[in-house]
Design an enzyme around this catalytic site. Structure first.
Site, short mmCIF file in Angstrom:
data_model
loop_
_atom_site.label_atom_id
_atom_site.label_comp_id
_atom_site.label_asym_id
_atom_site.label_seq_id
_atom_site.Cartn_x
_atom_site.Cartn_y
_atom_site.Cartn_z
N ASP A 145 -10.54 2.18 -3.27
CA ASP A 145 -11.04 1.99 -1.91
C ASP A 145 -12.55 2.04 -1.86
O ASP A 145 -13.16 1.69 -0.86
CB ASP A 145 -10.48 3.08 -0.98
CG ASP A 145 -9.16 2.66 -0.37
OD1 ASP A 145 -8.79 1.48 -0.52
OD2 ASP A 145 -8.50 3.50 0.26
N ASP A 191 0.82 -1.21 0.00
CA ASP A 191 0.00 0.00 0.00
C ASP A 191 0.86 1.27 0.00
O ASP A 191 2.08 1.22 0.28
CB ASP A 191 -0.89 -0.04 1.26
CG ASP A 191 -2.19 0.73 1.10
OD1 ASP A 191 -2.31 1.51 0.15
OD2 ASP A 191 -3.08 0.54 1.95
#
Ligand code: DGJ
Length: 729
Positions: A548, A478
Site C-alpha cells: 500500500d 483484497d
C-alpha cells in the site's frame, strides 16, 4: 537428471539441473539425510554419516551407544526417542502420549508430479519435466502412515517437498505438528536471510549469522502476513549477490506458518518449514488423510541473484497458471488514491478518458462501489452495486469504460464482512468468532468463516452474479485484516484448533471456483498491499499488489526485497501523486515512473489534475514501458546495487537471448563531495556488442559488465534517476 535408487545401499539420489539431494535408509528403517548441494554425478558416501558415542545422547534401543537420533541428520525427525532437537511433526495417540517412531516401509518413484488435495502447489505440464519420490514411513504403534513427497525438476535447481498423513489405526489421532520439510545440514557456517516487514514496509531484507539454539520466523495472524514472509534462506558465510552457496525455502501457503532454524550442540543446523504448530491440533479420524502444503527449495551456487532468478523462472513456469501466465500485463489506472471512497460515475469516466489518452489500458474501480460503502465502516459482504454512487449501474459504467477503448477492473474483498452490512444482520454467526466472547474489529470489519461451506457458497454466488453481468477483465482480491478470536460456530469443540487452516483451505477453494469459472479475468491478490505476497496466492492469481506504500523511495526496498523470491511480473507497482499519501514525501515524477516501471506498471492518482507537462512525462513513460514491457515482465532480473546498503539502487533486466537489456539507477539523496558513480552490468553476452539506444555508442558486453557505465554527474538533487537501454548491435 532424475531420481536414482541404489537398492544395495538403500540410497536415493535426486538430481536436478545442477543440484543433488541425497537421502538413505539406515539401520532399522530410519530415514537419514546424506547430502544437499551442488550436483554430483554419483553419491558414494565420501562424506557420509559418522556414528560415534556422544555423552548425553541416548542410544536408540539397547546395545549400540554410537547410534542416537540426537546426532543423526534426518529427513523427517520425530519426537520422543533420543532426538532432543525440534521435530518435524508430532502426533498424539489415543492414549494421550505424543511419542512417535516412523520407519521406512516402502517407496515409489514416478515421472511427473501429482497435485496436492485442496492446496496450491507447483505443477508440471509434461511428465518428463520432473520426477517424484514418495517414501512411506510407518509408525506401527500409532497406526500412522506418513508419505514424504519429493519432486525434482529436470531443468531446474529446485526440489519440492510435502508430507501426507494417513491414520490407519482404529482410533482418532491428533496431529499437533506437521511440517512440510525438514533439512539437517552438517554444519552451521551460514547466515540466515529473512524478509520481515510491516504494513507499508513489506519484505525488508535481514541477514544475520546463525547462532546456537532456535531462530525462527512465523505468522500466527491467519495470513502469511506483512510482518514475515514464508521464506528463509541459508547463505554460506561468503555468499553475496553474485557468488556463493544459497539455500532458499519458500512455503506455498497463505496462512499461519513457521520456519525454524536450529543450531544444536554439535553445530549442525536443522531447517524446518510448514504450517504453524501453535494453536494447531488436527483430529485425524481412522482412515482419514491430511496433506501438508509444499515447500519449494532452491539451491544456488551463484549467490542470491542466482537463487532469485531460479525462483522467478520456476514460478513463472510451474506455479503461476492461466491465460495470463505468459502474457504481458495491462497498464492500469486505479482510482483508489485518486478518489478513495468519494467518486461518481462521471469522475471515474474522466479519469479513464485521460488514462486512455495517455496510453493506459485498464481502469480499475477500487473499493466503494457496493452496498452503502462511503467509508471503511460498512457494507463488506453486500456485493450489490451502490445505486447512489453509480445510479446507472456497474454494467453501464464498465461498458462506457470499454467504449473508451479500455478494459474494466473491479475490487472485491470476499473474505470480509462489515458489522454494518445486510449480510451481517442476516448472518451474525457467519464470521470467525468464539461464542460469548467479544469480537475484535480491525478496519471496522470481521472475517467471514470460510471454513463453512454455506458461507463460501453465498459469497461465491454474489461474486459470480456481478462477474457474469458486468464485463470485468480484472479483479483485485483484497483482504484487509488478520484473524482474531479464531473459532467457528460450525465445528465441534475438538476441531476448533483446525479453524485457521480450514479457513485458508476455504479461501483457496473459493479462489479456485472463481478463477476457474472466469479464466479470462486477470486476478490480482492483495492484502492491505503485500500482506499475502506468497506462492499460495500466486497459484490462483498471477499478480499481487506489492504494498500500500506507493512512495518511490520506500518502494526501492520493498520491491528489492520482494524480488528475492517473487517474479517481477507478479509485482504490482504504481505511480502515485506527490506528496505521497503514505509517507508525505515529494519525489520527481521521473523517479516514481522508473520505480513503477521496474514492475507491473500502473497509475494510482487523479489523472485529471495532471499538468500538460506531467501528462507528457506520463505518456512517455507509457510509450517506453510498452516497448520494454516483455523484457521487464519476463526477462532475467539482476540486482546491481542494494538500497539496503547505500544511497544508490540499481537493477536491470536482460532477455533470455541476451540481445537487449534495460538498466535503472536511482539516487535517493543528494550528497556533497559525491564520489563518481559507476554501474557494472550483469547477465550480458561477453562476446557481443551492444548499442546504447538513441546514440551511436557501442560497447562490448564484457566491458559493460567488467568496467561498468558512468552515472551522469548531472544528477543533482534528491530522488534522481536515470535509465539505459542497450540492444545488440
Ligand atoms: C487495501 C488495498 O491495498 C488498497 O490498494 C485499496 O484497495 C484499499 N484496501 C481499499 O480499501
Amino acid at each position: 537428471m532424475g531420481i536414482f535408487y541404489d537398492e544395495a545401499q538403500r540410497v536415493f539420489h535426486l538430481r536436478g539441473k545442477d543440484v543433488s539431494y541425497v537421502l538413505g535408509v539406515v539401520r532399522e528403517g530410519y530415514l537419514a539425510h546424506l547430502y544437499y548441494g551442488k550436483g554430483i554425478r554419483e553419491f558414494a558416501g565420501s562424506n557420509g554419516l559418522t556414528f560415534i558415542k556422544r555423552d548425553f545422547s541416548p542410544s536408540v534401543g539397547i546395545g549400540d551407544e554410537t547410534f542416537s537420533l540426537d546426532s543423526l541428520p534426518q529427513e523427517y525427525p520425530q519426537y520422543g526417542n533420543t532426538d532432543f532437537r525440534k521435530p518435524a511433526y508430532q502426533v498424539k495417540g489415543a492414549d494421550g502420549t505424543t511419542i512417535s517412531d516412523l520407519r521406512y516401509d516402502s517407496h515409489r518413484i514416478f515421472a511427473g508430479k501429482v497435485g496436492l488435495d485442496g492446496l496450491p502447489a507447483t505443477y508440471v505440464e509434461r511428465d518428463g519435466d520432473a520426477d517424484t519420490l514418495e517414501i512411506t514411513m510407518v509408525d506401527a504403534v500409532l497406526g500412522l502412515r506418513v508419505i514424504l513427497q519429493y519432486t525434482v525438476f529436470e531443468a531446474e535447481n529446485v526440489i519440492t517437498r510435502s508430507a501426507r498423513f494417513v491414520n490407519e489405526g482404529q482410533e482418532a489421532l491428533q496431529i499437533m505438528k506437521a511440517a512440510s520439510a525438514s533439512v539437517d545440514f552438517k554444519d552451521s557456517d551460514y547466515d540466515l536471510l529473512t524478509l520481515p516487514g510491516a504494513w507499508g514496509n513489506e519484505r525488508q531484507v535481514e541477514r544475520a549469522p546463525l547462532r546456537h539454539g532456535m531462530q525462527s520466523v512465523d505468522s500466527v495472524r491467519g495470513g502469511s502476513s506483512h510482518q514475515q514472509n514464508p521464506f528463509v534462506a541459508l547463505l554460506g558465510k561468503h555468499a553475496t549477490e553474485d557468488a556463493g552457496e544459497v539455500y532458499g525455502f519458500n512455503l506455498v501457503y497463505s496462512g499461519n506458518f513457521e520456519a525454524s532454524v536450529e543450531v544444536d550442540q554439535f553445530a549442525t543446523t536443522r531447517v524446518i518449514m510448514g504450517l504453524h504448530s501453535f494453536n494447531f491440533d488436527w483430529k485425524l479420524e481412522s482412515g482419514a488423510e491430511f496433506q501438508t502444503p509444499e515447500v519449494v527449495m532452491v539451491y544456488s551456487d551463484t549467490g542470491l541473484g542466482g537463487m532469485s532468478r531460479q525462483y522467478h523462472r520456476f514460478y513463472q513456469k510451474h506455479l503461476v497458471r492461466g491465460v495470463y501466465r505468459d502474457q504481458t500485463r495491462p497498464i492500469l489506472v486505479n482510482n483508489w488514491e485518486a478518489t478513495y471512497f468519494n467518486f461518481t460515475e462521471e469522475k471515474i469516466l474522466d479519469i479513464a478518458k485521460v488514462g486512455e489518452k495517455l496510453g493506459m489500458e485498464l481502469l480499475v474501480l477500487d473499493d466503494g462501489w457496493f452496498g452503502k460503502r462511503n467509508s471503511d465502516k460498512s457494507s463488506l459482504g453486500d456485493w450489490f452495486v451502490n445505486a447512489e454512487k453509480l445510479p446507472n449501474g456497474l454494467k453501464n459504467l464498465a461498458e462506457n469504460v470499454n467504449n473508451l477503448g479500455m478494459k474494466f477492473g473491479l475490487w472485491f474483498e470476499p473474505e470480509m464482512v462489515s458489522v454494518d452490512s445486510d449480510l451481517y444482520r442476516e448472518h451474525p454467526e457467519w464470521c470467525i468468532h468464539v461464542p460469548n466472547r467479544a469480537k475484535s474489529e480491525s478496519r471496522n470489519q470481521l472475517v467471514l468463516d470460510f471454513s463453512r461451506e454455506d458461507v463460501r457458497a453465498e459469497i461465491t454466488r454474489r461474486m459470480v452474479a456481478i462477474l457474469e453481468e458486468v464485463p470485468v477483465s480484472y479483479v483485485k482480491w483484497d483482504m484487509n485484516r488478520h484473524l482474531t478470536e479464531v473459532g467457528s460456530a460450525h465445528f465441534p469443540s475438538d476441531r476448533q484448533q483446525e479453524i485457521a487452516h480450514r479457513h485458508i483451505l476455504g479461501v483457496y477453494s473459493v479462489m479456485d471456483v472463481i478463477t476457474t469459472r472466469f479464466p479470462d479475468i486477470l486476478f490480482e491478490s492483495c492484502s492491505g498491499g503485500g500482506g499475502r505476497f506468497d506462492p499460495g496466492m500466486l497459484y490462483y492469481m498471477p499478480q499481487t499488489w506489492t504494498s500500500d506504500n506507493t512512495d518511490a523511495v520506500s518502494r526501492l526496498k520493498i520491491q528489492y526485497g520482494t524480488s528475492l523470491v517473487y517474479p517481477i511480473v507478479t509485482m504490482g507497482s504504481h505511480v502515485s501523486s506527490a506528496p505521497n499519501h503514505q509517507v508525505g514525501r515529494f519525489t520527481s515524477l521521473e523517479m516514481r515512473g522508473n520505480v513503477a516501471m521496474s514492475g507491473n506498471l500502473g497509475y494510482e492518482l487523479d489523472l485529471t489534475t495532471l499538468t500538460d507537462a506531467e501528462q507528457k512525462i506520463v505518456k512517455q513513460q507509457i510509450t517506453t514501458y510498452k516497448e520494454i514491457r516483455q523484457l521487464i515482465q519476463f526477462g532475467d532480473f539482476y540486482r546491481l546495487k542494494s538500497p539496503f546498503e547505500g544511497n544508490e539502487t540499481a537493477w536491470m533486466f536482460v532477455d533470455e537471448a541476451k540481445t537487449e537489456c534495460y538498466v535503472f539507477y536511482f539516487q535517493v539523496l543528494a550528497t556533497p563531495a559525491r564520489p563518481l558513480q559507476f554501474v557494472k552490468l550483469a547477465g550480458l553476452n561477453v562476446a557481443a556488442q551492444y548499442q546504447l539506444r538513441g546514440t551511436e555508442q557501442i560497447f562490448g558486453g564484457d566491458e559493460l559488465m567488467y568496467a561498468g557505465i558512468k552515472v551522469p554527474t548531472a544528477l543533482i538533487g534528491d530522488f534522481q534517476t536515470v535509465s539505459w537501454h542497450f540492444q545488440l548491435k
